[in-house]
Design a protein around this motif. Sequence first.
Motif, short mmCIF file in Angstrom:
data_model
loop_
_atom_site.label_atom_id
_atom_site.label_comp_id
_atom_site.label_asym_id
_atom_site.label_seq_id
_atom_site.Cartn_x
_atom_site.Cartn_y
_atom_site.Cartn_z
N UNK A 86 0.84 -1.19 0.00
CA UNK A 86 0.00 0.00 0.00
C UNK A 86 0.88 1.23 0.00
N UNK A 87 0.30 2.38 -0.36
CA UNK A 87 1.05 3.63 -0.34
C UNK A 87 0.24 4.67 0.43
N UNK A 88 0.71 5.04 1.63
CA UNK A 88 0.02 6.07 2.40
C UNK A 88 0.05 7.41 1.66
N UNK A 89 -0.94 8.24 1.91
CA UNK A 89 -0.98 9.56 1.29
C UNK A 89 0.20 10.42 1.72
N UNK A 90 0.58 10.33 3.00
CA UNK A 90 1.67 11.16 3.53
C UNK A 90 3.02 10.62 3.05
N UNK A 91 3.71 11.40 2.25
CA UNK A 91 5.03 11.05 1.72
C UNK A 91 5.96 12.23 2.02
N UNK A 92 6.80 12.14 3.07
CA UNK A 92 7.58 13.28 3.50
C UNK A 92 8.68 13.74 2.55
N UNK A 93 9.23 12.86 1.73
CA UNK A 93 10.29 13.25 0.81
C UNK A 93 10.28 12.31 -0.39
N UNK A 94 9.25 12.41 -1.19
CA UNK A 94 9.00 11.45 -2.27
C UNK A 94 10.10 11.41 -3.33
N UNK A 95 10.90 12.46 -3.44
CA UNK A 95 12.00 12.45 -4.41
C UNK A 95 13.16 11.56 -3.97
N UNK A 96 13.30 11.35 -2.65
CA UNK A 96 14.42 10.56 -2.13
C UNK A 96 14.02 9.19 -1.63
N UNK A 97 12.80 9.05 -1.12
CA UNK A 97 12.31 7.76 -0.65
C UNK A 97 10.80 7.73 -0.70
N UNK A 98 10.27 6.52 -0.69
CA UNK A 98 8.82 6.31 -0.68
C UNK A 98 8.46 5.48 0.53
N UNK A 99 7.46 5.88 1.22
CA UNK A 99 6.93 5.11 2.34
C UNK A 99 5.81 4.24 1.79
N UNK A 100 5.93 2.94 1.97
CA UNK A 100 4.91 1.99 1.55
C UNK A 100 4.53 1.16 2.77
N UNK A 101 3.48 0.38 2.65
CA UNK A 101 3.11 -0.54 3.72
C UNK A 101 3.01 -1.94 3.14
N UNK A 102 3.48 -2.91 3.90
CA UNK A 102 3.36 -4.29 3.44
C UNK A 102 1.92 -4.75 3.65
N UNK A 103 1.57 -5.95 3.19
CA UNK A 103 0.19 -6.39 3.31
C UNK A 103 -0.32 -6.51 4.76
N UNK A 104 0.58 -6.57 5.74
CA UNK A 104 0.16 -6.63 7.14
C UNK A 104 0.10 -5.24 7.76
N UNK A 105 0.43 -4.20 6.99
CA UNK A 105 0.34 -2.83 7.47
C UNK A 105 1.62 -2.22 7.99
N UNK A 106 2.72 -2.99 8.03
CA UNK A 106 3.99 -2.43 8.49
C UNK A 106 4.53 -1.44 7.47
N UNK A 107 4.88 -0.22 7.90
CA UNK A 107 5.50 0.71 6.96
C UNK A 107 6.93 0.26 6.65
N UNK A 108 7.34 0.46 5.41
CA UNK A 108 8.73 0.26 5.01
C UNK A 108 9.04 1.28 3.94
N UNK A 109 10.32 1.53 3.72
CA UNK A 109 10.72 2.54 2.75
C UNK A 109 11.56 1.93 1.66
N UNK A 110 11.37 2.43 0.46
CA UNK A 110 12.32 2.18 -0.62
C UNK A 110 13.05 3.50 -0.81
#
Length: 122
Positions: free
Chosen positions: A95-119
């Motif tokens: 999933x991709x939360x609406x709040x993305x603090x620095x989308x040019x450098x990293x993306x905050x996503x969530x795994x299927x269980x809801x844990x946030x992780x970054x690429x």
Amino acid sequence: MALQMKLRAITLDCADPLALAAFYQQATGLGPHPKSDAEFAGFTCENGLFIGFQRVDDYRAPSWPDQTAPQQIHLDFAVGDLDAAEEQLLKLGAGKPDHQPNEDRWRVLTDPAGHPFCVVRA
């Protein structure tokens, strides 16, 4: 003399260990640990780090950035192309939360269980 420790494993709580392990296995290309089952599943990274997923009754997914159910941990993965990685991970079920603090450098996503992780850009 200082105690020296080497990180050996990271374990995330979830409702369905096999499903969450499958998501991360597809995202990383690593194979499942041979003893993975419905209670505990995981895989070992090339550097020897084990990432595990354990079943927890009444699991409650963290919410990000809201702290109603706070994140206790998040993982960062280096990628060459943020857009391509995001697209592929969303297809795998992230999933991709609406709040993305620095989308040019990293993306905050969530795994299927809801844990946030970054690429993050490698």
